[in-house]
Design a protein around this motif. Sequence first.
Motif, PDB file in Angstrom:
ATOM      1  N   TYR A  88      -8.905 -17.033  12.411  1.00 50.30           N
ATOM      2  CA  TYR A  88      -7.666 -17.182  11.659  1.00 50.30           C
ATOM      3  C   TYR A  88      -6.731 -16.045  12.065  1.00 50.30           C
ATOM      4  CZ  TYR A  88      -9.774 -20.545   8.407  1.00 50.30           C
ATOM      5  OH  TYR A  88     -10.355 -21.646   7.845  1.00 50.30           O
ATOM      6  N   ALA A  89      -5.587 -16.419  12.599  1.00 48.40           N
ATOM      7  CA  ALA A  89      -4.570 -15.422  12.885  1.00 48.40           C
ATOM      8  C   ALA A  89      -3.606 -15.365  11.702  1.00 48.40           C
ATOM      9  CB  ALA A  89      -3.818 -15.778  14.158  1.00 48.40           C
ATOM     10  N   PHE A  90      -3.251 -14.185  11.269  1.00 52.60           N
ATOM     11  CA  PHE A  90      -2.317 -14.067  10.158  1.00 52.60           C
ATOM     12  C   PHE A  90      -1.407 -12.876  10.391  1.00 52.60           C
ATOM     13  CE2 PHE A  90      -5.946 -11.451   9.121  1.00 52.60           C
ATOM     14  CZ  PHE A  90      -5.421 -10.318   8.529  1.00 52.60           C
ATOM     15  N   SER A  91      -0.238 -12.932   9.790  1.00 52.84           N
ATOM     16  CA  SER A  91       0.711 -11.818   9.868  1.00 52.84           C
ATOM     17  C   SER A  91       1.467 -11.753   8.554  1.00 52.84           C
ATOM     18  CB  SER A  91       1.678 -12.006  11.041  1.00 52.84           C
ATOM     19  OG  SER A  91       2.462 -13.170  10.859  1.00 52.84           O
ATOM     20  N   MET A  92       1.865 -10.546   8.195  1.00 45.06           N
ATOM     21  CA  MET A  92       2.624 -10.327   6.963  1.00 45.06           C
ATOM     22  C   MET A  92       3.783  -9.387   7.277  1.00 45.06           C
ATOM     23  SD  MET A  92      -0.423  -9.801   4.167  1.00 45.06           S
ATOM     24  CE  MET A  92      -1.646 -11.072   3.896  1.00 45.06           C
ATOM     25  N   SER A  93       4.855  -9.556   6.546  1.00 41.10           N
ATOM     26  CA  SER A  93       6.018  -8.681   6.748  1.00 41.10           C
ATOM     27  C   SER A  93       6.680  -8.399   5.412  1.00 41.10           C
ATOM     28  CB  SER A  93       7.014  -9.338   7.712  1.00 41.10           C
ATOM     29  OG  SER A  93       7.479 -10.571   7.167  1.00 41.10           O
ATOM     30  N   GLY A  94       7.498  -7.397   5.389  1.00 43.78           N
ATOM     31  CA  GLY A  94       8.232  -7.052   4.177  1.00 43.78           C
ATOM     32  C   GLY A  94       7.371  -6.459   3.095  1.00 43.78           C
ATOM     33  N   ILE A  95       6.293  -5.786   3.476  1.00 41.34           N
ATOM     34  CA  ILE A  95       5.369  -5.219   2.485  1.00 41.34           C
ATOM     35  C   ILE A  95       5.829  -3.812   2.117  1.00 41.34           C
ATOM     36  CG2 ILE A  95       2.969  -4.651   1.997  1.00 41.34           C
ATOM     37  CD1 ILE A  95       3.546  -7.613   2.494  1.00 41.34           C
ATOM     38  N   ALA A  96       5.942  -3.544   0.838  1.00 37.17           N
ATOM     39  CA  ALA A  96       6.338  -2.206   0.384  1.00 37.17           C
ATOM     40  C   ALA A  96       5.229  -1.215   0.713  1.00 37.17           C
ATOM     41  CB  ALA A  96       6.594  -2.224  -1.112  1.00 37.17           C
ATOM     42  N   PRO A  97       5.559   0.029   1.073  1.00 35.24           N
ATOM     43  CA  PRO A  97       4.531   1.029   1.361  1.00 35.24           C
ATOM     44  C   PRO A  97       3.594   1.200   0.159  1.00 35.24           C
ATOM     45  CG  PRO A  97       6.682   1.807   2.067  1.00 35.24           C
ATOM     46  CD  PRO A  97       6.931   0.554   1.272  1.00 35.24           C
ATOM     47  N   GLY A  98       2.326   1.434   0.453  1.00 32.89           N
ATOM     48  CA  GLY A  98       1.349   1.620  -0.611  1.00 32.89           C
ATOM     49  C   GLY A  98      -0.064   1.382  -0.113  1.00 32.89           C
ATOM     50  N   ALA A  99      -1.025   1.448  -1.029  1.00 28.22           N
ATOM     51  CA  ALA A  99      -2.437   1.236  -0.711  1.00 28.22           C
ATOM     52  C   ALA A  99      -2.871  -0.112  -1.285  1.00 28.22           C
ATOM     53  CB  ALA A  99      -3.293   2.357  -1.298  1.00 28.22           C
ATOM     54  N   TYR A 100      -3.468  -0.935  -0.439  1.00 23.49           N
ATOM     55  CA  TYR A 100      -3.783  -2.310  -0.822  1.00 23.49           C
ATOM     56  C   TYR A 100      -5.219  -2.679  -0.422  1.00 23.49           C
ATOM     57  CZ  TYR A 100       1.316  -2.782  -1.090  1.00 23.49           C
ATOM     58  OH  TYR A 100       2.642  -2.621  -1.395  1.00 23.49           O
ATOM     59  N   VAL A 101      -5.712  -3.709  -1.111  1.00 25.92           N
ATOM     60  CA  VAL A 101      -6.926  -4.404  -0.681  1.00 25.92           C
ATOM     61  C   VAL A 101      -6.490  -5.651   0.081  1.00 25.92           C
ATOM     62  CG1 VAL A 101      -9.045  -5.565  -1.406  1.00 25.92           C
ATOM     63  CG2 VAL A 101      -8.192  -3.601  -2.710  1.00 25.92           C
ATOM     64  N   LEU A 102      -7.076  -5.849   1.270  1.00 26.60           N
ATOM     65  CA  LEU A 102      -6.803  -7.045   2.060  1.00 26.60           C
ATOM     66  C   LEU A 102      -7.973  -8.002   1.897  1.00 26.60           C
ATOM     67  CD1 LEU A 102      -5.203  -8.656   4.214  1.00 26.60           C
ATOM     68  CD2 LEU A 102      -6.468  -7.350   5.954  1.00 26.60           C
ATOM     69  N   LEU A 103      -7.708  -9.194   1.406  1.00 28.19           N
ATOM     70  CA  LEU A 103      -8.785 -10.161   1.224  1.00 28.19           C
ATOM     71  C   LEU A 103      -8.285 -11.571   1.503  1.00 28.19           C
ATOM     72  CD1 LEU A 103      -9.545 -10.723  -2.569  1.00 28.19           C
ATOM     73  CD2 LEU A 103      -7.585  -9.438  -1.790  1.00 28.19           C
ATOM     74  N   ALA A 104      -9.237 -12.472   1.690  1.00 27.51           N
ATOM     75  CA  ALA A 104      -8.903 -13.864   1.996  1.00 27.51           C
ATOM     76  C   ALA A 104      -9.994 -14.757   1.436  1.00 27.51           C
ATOM     77  CB  ALA A 104      -8.772 -14.069   3.504  1.00 27.51           C
ATOM     78  N   GLY A 105      -9.637 -15.987   1.145  1.00 25.44           N
ATOM     79  CA  GLY A 105     -10.627 -16.931   0.643  1.00 25.44           C
ATOM     80  C   GLY A 105     -10.051 -18.328   0.579  1.00 25.44           C
ATOM     81  N   ASN A 106     -10.918 -19.287   0.265  1.00 24.03           N
ATOM     82  CA  ASN A 106     -10.440 -20.656   0.052  1.00 24.03           C
ATOM     83  C   ASN A 106     -10.549 -21.000  -1.429  1.00 24.03           C
ATOM     84  OD1 ASN A 106     -13.199 -20.932  -0.200  1.00 24.03           O
ATOM     85  ND2 ASN A 106     -13.370 -22.694   1.161  1.00 24.03           N
TER      86      ASN A 106
END
Length: 839
Positions: free
Chosen positions: A748-766
């Motif tokens: 799975y290729a994914f991209s994100m933009s416009g994210i405010a600076p900060g600390a995040y958890v990156l997760l994915a699911g169905n």
Amino acid sequence: MVVPSGLITEGDTNDTQSPLRANDTPATAEPIPNPGIVVGFGSALPTGVVGDRFEKTADEWDSFKVSLAAGQIVALEVSKWDAVQPGRNDLDLFLFDSNLKLVASSEGVEQYEGFYVPADGNYFVVVRTMHGASTYQLFVASADQVSAQAAAMGLNRFGDFVPGEAVVTVQPVAQAKVVGMTLDRVAANDRPISGATVVAGQANRAMRVQFARAAAKAVGAESAEREPWSGHVMSSEESVRAETIRQIKALRASSDVRSASPNYRVSANAVPNDPLYKLQWHYPLINLPEAWNITDGSRGGAPVVVAVVDSGVVVTHPDLAGQLVAGFDFVSDTRASRDGDGIDADASDPGDLAHGGRTSSFHGTHVAGTIVAKTNNALGVAGVAGGARVMPVRVLGAGGQGTTYDILQGFRFAAGLANDSGRVPAQRADIVNMSLGGPGAVQAFQDAITDARAQGVIVVAAAGNEHSDRPSFPASYSGVISVSAVVPDRSLAEYSNFGPRITVAAPGGSQYLDENADGRPDQVISTVGVDTGGAPGWTYEAMPGTSMASPHVAGVIALMRAVNPGLTPAQIDQLLATGAMTDDIGPSGRDDQFGFGLINAYKSVLAAQNLVVATPAAPVLSSSEKLLSFGAARVQMSFELRNIGGGALSVTSVTSNVPWVSVAPSSVDANRLGLYSVTIDRAKLPVGAHRAVITVTGATDVISVPVSVVVSAGAFPGNAGLMTVMLVDPLTQKRLYGTAMLSTNGSYAFSMSGIAPGAYVLLAGNDPNASGYICELGELCGVWPLKASPQLISVSSNLTGLNFAVLPDDTSISKIWSAAVQSTSPFERVIQAARASMH
């Protein structure tokens, strides 16, 4: 983001955003991988939720097609199972052959369903939702801990049971409802129970029950019945069996019923029916099944008693029920005892919190199970000497630690010598096992061992796990059988101690090797407890160590004592020194890794018998492997030919009955005994499951080694269907960004933009149940970089290469044998773990 090969999401989930691939009928059955995992969704009625795919129609049937080999297991986990109301979300599992004839089923109301595949072939696997709605995980695999439990507990119409009968117990509050020897007044929730007559037993214990409707079907009083999915017309016998399972299923769903099971037929069998026996690779390694043809450790009069001087035992473990005699607790420090007092007569293990102060080892329970776990009870594991008994002597407390003094007192008690308890057991132990040790020698302990041997007590101890030749005590005391550990290929385990004090070797397992290709390290599986609050629950767990090797030797000596009650410690010493109990797997004679060799249960029992009646043992040809299971991926495996009897034996031929299996000697002696390599050529085979036989002809007998191979229809790249990828603030749990991406060959290729600076958890699911949440039980979930240890991503500029795997949530799978219930969702646990990492 990657979905592993063999992991797929079925085609008609409740998620309208995911492409629809109907799979309700034989014509639309969906191909699935072997081995593999399918994540799915089922609903017995329309959901009624606006926007759901199954808002107005049910998703009762999910059908799959796959090639399977005999002995494989198909298992199902119901994600939304309710322990309070079993059957509220109820999914059943069926296996149809290529002619659409039902050949196996699992039709309970439990969280897990499953069955063993009866024969090689092409099959339809069908999931039917009977009540409620739930996501699920469908497993196609070799025997493992999850599926073996499912297969053992599932209500299979084709099991060996008495049609029309059941064994039933009711809850104490419902005993008065068993009126007129019928169960008709027992509450049945929304399922019919009628004509259930008690023909033996009483309401306050087990009852044998007969079903009137099953009897009517047996005499043809009802019209012919059809399988609802395939349309197959059932025979009278099939209809009676189906009705029997339906009635038992209804009883299991009743809050008034404590247990309900078919009235299984049982016969004597040297190969245990314990479902996890298939995982006990360590028993064929020491020729234990052959020894069981002679004895299981039972003897007339007083039983053979093995004292387990350790952390105590979870006495409520069902695989140890009836297998224990009275012991004692010698943990004298009330701060370490964890049971509120000092020494007392209660040797049960309250838990030692040895694993990082959070969970307990239940070490003594594991050791006890290897020695005497009840055998042929269709539950869990088999013990080396199931006919013997264990005396639990608790000497290890908090943190799995103890003191020499407490251990000495426990040993003296077990041996029938004076000790601080002021008492001795009614029958002293025949054998004492101590799977514990430390660097210090104490003369008083050596004296006690000498005194115990003089009374006929045989002492066995673990050599230690430091991979060192430094002496460990009590294993290094004079008169103690010191046991090192080997892995499946009979080499020394990576952790095992060695040196001049080693007496004998036994299976201890590996932290790394997976010789039997079941997807997990080859360790020793046995009984343990589980911390759930209050009294410990019970489960099964695989562990490595010389602690696991030592009870194998203690159990074998128990078998020897069963056939020769007068066997003395000195005679054991002599038999070991002459090689009568072992296979010499190192340099000729005694060596510092394996002592006098690997314990051989069959030779040991014969040697004990021969001391009673001096008759020479005949040569016996044996294979180290009873089945070579190549599955869908392996190309090469090996087996070893041995003479496990006495005298001379030579191999005259080793042949295969098919051209796609080739056998060649790898490392053999002048008699052609030793290692053979087996290679398969899948290019010569069509898609499906295949069997072959390797025939070994010796001078005195002929043996067979079956071969099992699966050829898949092609690669099954991982496919999770529609996925949602998101960044989450672990403090607020606010979803900051989410996007759905379709898979291409498992990636799975994914991209994100416009994210405010900060600390995040990156997760994915169905989201197969269309609940609006990802990472729920039974769904696929991935967290960067690992789900088990999520880390925060600091976003201040562009980031690339954030790869991670998407896997099924396995929280409940890992707890299948326990009563533990996770109170938080997988998503919540991910966020909690991430939040904890911030401090």
